[in-house]
Design an enzyme around this catalytic site. Structure first.
Site, PDB file in Angstrom:
ATOM      1  N   GLU A  93       0.825  -1.199   0.000  1.00  0.00           N
ATOM      2  CA  GLU A  93       0.000   0.000   0.000  1.00  0.00           C
ATOM      3  C   GLU A  93       0.863   1.254   0.000  1.00  0.00           C
ATOM      4  O   GLU A  93       2.036   1.221   0.390  1.00  0.00           O
ATOM      5  CB  GLU A  93      -0.871   0.003   1.246  1.00  0.00           C
ATOM      6  N   CYS A 106       3.213   8.533   1.217  1.00  0.00           N
ATOM      7  CA  CYS A 106       3.814   7.577   2.139  1.00  0.00           C
ATOM      8  C   CYS A 106       3.999   6.263   1.380  1.00  0.00           C
ATOM      9  O   CYS A 106       3.036   5.694   0.877  1.00  0.00           O
ATOM     10  CB  CYS A 106       2.861   7.399   3.319  1.00  0.00           C
ATOM     11  N   CYS A 113       6.942  -7.056   6.984  1.00  0.00           N
ATOM     12  CA  CYS A 113       8.119  -6.504   7.654  1.00  0.00           C
ATOM     13  C   CYS A 113       8.668  -7.549   8.618  1.00  0.00           C
ATOM     14  O   CYS A 113       7.907  -8.163   9.353  1.00  0.00           O
ATOM     15  CB  CYS A 113       7.733  -5.236   8.420  1.00  0.00           C
ATOM     16  N   CYS A 117       7.291  -5.386  15.235  1.00  0.00           N
ATOM     17  CA  CYS A 117       6.879  -4.536  16.363  1.00  0.00           C
ATOM     18  C   CYS A 117       5.511  -5.029  16.837  1.00  0.00           C
ATOM     19  O   CYS A 117       4.626  -5.297  16.018  1.00  0.00           O
ATOM     20  CB  CYS A 117       6.811  -3.075  15.934  1.00  0.00           C
ATOM     21  N   CYS A 120       2.232  -3.268  15.564  1.00  0.00           N
ATOM     22  CA  CYS A 120       2.129  -2.885  14.149  1.00  0.00           C
ATOM     23  C   CYS A 120       1.554  -4.005  13.286  1.00  0.00           C
ATOM     24  O   CYS A 120       1.991  -5.153  13.366  1.00  0.00           O
ATOM     25  CB  CYS A 120       3.510  -2.490  13.632  1.00  0.00           C
ATOM     26  N   CYS A 337      -0.562   1.631   8.642  1.00  0.00           N
ATOM     27  CA  CYS A 337       0.520   0.751   8.245  1.00  0.00           C
ATOM     28  C   CYS A 337       0.094  -0.725   8.135  1.00  0.00           C
ATOM     29  O   CYS A 337      -0.109  -1.383   9.143  1.00  0.00           O
ATOM     30  CB  CYS A 337       1.548   0.920   9.361  1.00  0.00           C
TER      31      CYS A 337
HETATM   32  N1  SAH Z   1       9.583   0.410   9.669  1.00  0.00           N
HETATM   33  C1  SAH Z   1       9.815   1.790   9.805  1.00  0.00           C
HETATM   34  C2  SAH Z   1       8.949   2.627   8.896  1.00  0.00           C
HETATM   35  C3  SAH Z   1       7.527   2.213   8.708  1.00  0.00           C
HETATM   36  S1  SAH Z   1       6.475   2.414  10.097  1.00  0.00           S
HETATM   37  C4  SAH Z   1       9.670   2.213  11.261  1.00  0.00           C
HETATM   38  O1  SAH Z   1       9.148   1.446  12.056  1.00  0.00           O
HETATM   39  O2  SAH Z   1      10.129   3.304  11.576  1.00  0.00           O
HETATM   40  C5  SAH Z   1       6.295   4.164  10.241  1.00  0.00           C
HETATM   41  C6  SAH Z   1       5.884   4.620  11.616  1.00  0.00           C
HETATM   42  O3  SAH Z   1       4.530   4.232  11.891  1.00  0.00           O
HETATM   43  C7  SAH Z   1       6.734   4.025  12.738  1.00  0.00           C
HETATM   44  O4  SAH Z   1       7.153   5.010  13.648  1.00  0.00           O
HETATM   45  C8  SAH Z   1       5.784   3.046  13.370  1.00  0.00           C
HETATM   46  O5  SAH Z   1       6.122   2.771  14.682  1.00  0.00           O
HETATM   47  C9  SAH Z   1       4.461   3.729  13.221  1.00  0.00           C
HETATM   48  N2  SAH Z   1       3.292   2.845  13.356  1.00  0.00           N
HETATM   49  C10 SAH Z   1       3.148   1.573  12.944  1.00  0.00           C
HETATM   50  N3  SAH Z   1       1.918   1.096  13.252  1.00  0.00           N
HETATM   51  C11 SAH Z   1       1.280   2.107  13.871  1.00  0.00           C
HETATM   52  C12 SAH Z   1      -0.044   2.260  14.410  1.00  0.00           C
HETATM   53  N4  SAH Z   1      -0.929   1.278  14.376  1.00  0.00           N
HETATM   54  N5  SAH Z   1      -0.358   3.447  14.967  1.00  0.00           N
HETATM   55  C13 SAH Z   1       0.539   4.471  14.996  1.00  0.00           C
HETATM   56  N6  SAH Z   1       1.755   4.394  14.477  1.00  0.00           N
HETATM   57  C14 SAH Z   1       2.141   3.231  13.932  1.00  0.00           C
HETATM   58 FE1  SF4 Z   2       8.175  -2.966  10.687  1.00  0.00          FE
HETATM   59 FE2  SF4 Z   2       5.897  -1.962  11.587  1.00  0.00          FE
HETATM   60 FE3  SF4 Z   2       7.988  -2.152  13.209  1.00  0.00          FE
HETATM   61 FE4  SF4 Z   2       8.034  -0.353  11.221  1.00  0.00          FE
HETATM   62  S1  SF4 Z   2       6.621  -0.374  12.968  1.00  0.00           S
HETATM   63  S2  SF4 Z   2       9.657  -1.776  11.816  1.00  0.00           S
HETATM   64  S3  SF4 Z   2       6.856  -1.460   9.655  1.00  0.00           S
HETATM   65  S4  SF4 Z   2       6.896  -3.866  12.263  1.00  0.00           S
END
Ligand code: SAH
Ligand code: SF4
Length: 351
Positions: A93, A106, A113, A117, A120, A337
């Site tokens: 996406e 974005c 990934c 996390c 996420c 995300c």
């Molecule tokens: N993997 C990279 C970039 C993609 S995620 C990273 O983690 O930095 C981009 C941002 O969105 C990150 O700071 C991540 O922690 C945040 N993010 C992911 N899922 C989220 C959610 N459900 N609500 C708010 N922020 C989120």
């Molecule tokens: Fe991967 Fe989501 Fe963690 Fe970013 S926030 S590193 S996209 S698992």
């Protein structure tokens, strides 16, 4: 399914080389590069100033088909989401956010990934595969078509979709160079943000690229214990190492880093956490980007109340930390995300 490389996978040098190996003058390669990357034209027959033999070379050596994209159907907002189907049946996406004079896209860097996390949606899926540079650029090119139709111009690019950009370093940096090139994407390096959990080698390499890309570290906690529960990935820099890396990035590029901090109720969003964060960042030249959590179905994390978010922000401000809270419209869609892909997968598996 085409076995050929995508036409958007080629660098400018790649187009020149392709021309030369077929006995065509290299400047024809430059012209093809501009058609594809600047004008968004990928069918050789539409590249009106190219000689027919070179158009034939492009057609037979490259996949010039339009990517298959589906748009989210919410036309009431100024935020558009696209889902790009990939030839292997998966997809990624990308999002377009129009806010005042700012138009941000974005982009995703990987399918899924590997970082995982705990809060996420992208992490839930694990890594399916890396995207090629062309697959990253295709997201940009498709969103740019839509932006042009809205009579707007893309002002900012953020690598904040699915995936950890520094784990797909070569393709990501290739795509960033094309995005930054005035003959292609035309986006200033300062307006291109790479968001990462912080991986030593990748951060160092990025600082050495000689560009002023904006670097955003996903911090999410003021202590290593909480952070490693949220980001359970072995190679991640510790908080102390992140602080050093921030100083080094500033020294090498002249750019202050951003720290992203997803606010999760009962996990990292109390007044105590805010004070601890302020202590940690005292004297560090940076901005903190607070991201109120966007709740995911199936995950038990919650967004704090608006009052708690305001309190957290006020504590940081009172201690002179530069802070921004991601606006609702932007954060809602940006932080979604991986969710669109999850939905699409559910829909396909239900077929
Ligand atoms: N993997 C990279 C970039 C993609 S995620 C990273 O983690 O930095 C981009 C941002 O969105 C990150 O700071 C991540 O922690 C945040 N993010 C992911 N899922 C989220 C959610 N459900 N609500 C708010 N922020 C989120
Ligand atoms: Fe991967 Fe989501 Fe963690 Fe970013 S926030 S590193 S996209 S698992």
């Amino acid at each position: 399914m085409s076995e050929l490389p995508r036409i958007t996978d080629l660098t400018q040098a790649g187009f020149r080389e392709l021309a030369e190996t077929h006995g065509i003058r290299p400047f024809r390669g430059d012209q093809a590069y501009e058609w594809v990357m600047k004008k968004g034209v990928r069918r050789p027959d539409d590249m009106s100033n190219l000689p027919k033999p070179f158009r034939d070379v492009l057609r037979t050596n490259l996949d010039c088909e339009d990517p298959i994209v589906e748009w989210s159907d919410d036309s009431r907002t100024t935020t558009d989401k696209l889902y790009m189907r990939l030839p292997d049946g998966d997809g990624v996406e990308a999002v377009l956010i129009c806010e005042g004079r700012r138009t941000t896209v974005c982009l995703s860097s990987q399918v899924g990934c590997p970082v995982g996390c705990t809060f996420c949606a992208s992490g839930l899926l694990g890594l399916r595969r890396n995207l090629s540079a062309g697959e990253i650029l295709d997201q940009f090119i498709e969103l740019r078509k839509r932006t042009r139709a809205l009579e707007r111009r893309i002002s900012n690019v953020v690598m904040m979709g699915m995936g950890e950009p520094l784990l797909n370093y070569d393709a990501v940096v290739h795509a960033l160079q094309v995005l930054n090139d005035p003959k292609a994407g035309g986006i200033g390096a300062r307006h291109i943000t790479v968001s990462t959990i912080g991986l030593g080698k990748g951060v160092k390499r990025l600082a050495q690229e000689g560009k002023q890309y904006t670097l955003a570290f996903s911090l999410h906690a003021p202590d290593d214990e909480t952070r490693s529960e949220l980001i359970p990935f072995p190679g991640t820099l510790s908080i102390a190492e992140l602080m050093d890396a921030a100083h080094e990035y500033l020294r090498d590029t002249g750019r202050e880093v951003t720290f992203e901090y997803v606010l999760l109720e009962g996990v990292n969003a109390s007044a105590r956490h805010a004070k601890q964060l302020a202590d940690l960042l005292k004297g560090v030249r940076c901005t903190v980007n607070l991201i109120p959590y966007n709740e995911n179905p199936g995950l038990s994390f919650r967004r704090p109340t608006p009052g708690a978010i305001d309190r957290f922000e006020a504590i940081l401000r009172s201690r002179r930390i530069k802070v921004a809270v991601r606006k609702r419209k932007g954060h809602k869609i940006l932080a979604a995300c991986g969710q669109l892909r999850l939905r699409a997968r559910r829909a396909t598996s239900a077929e």
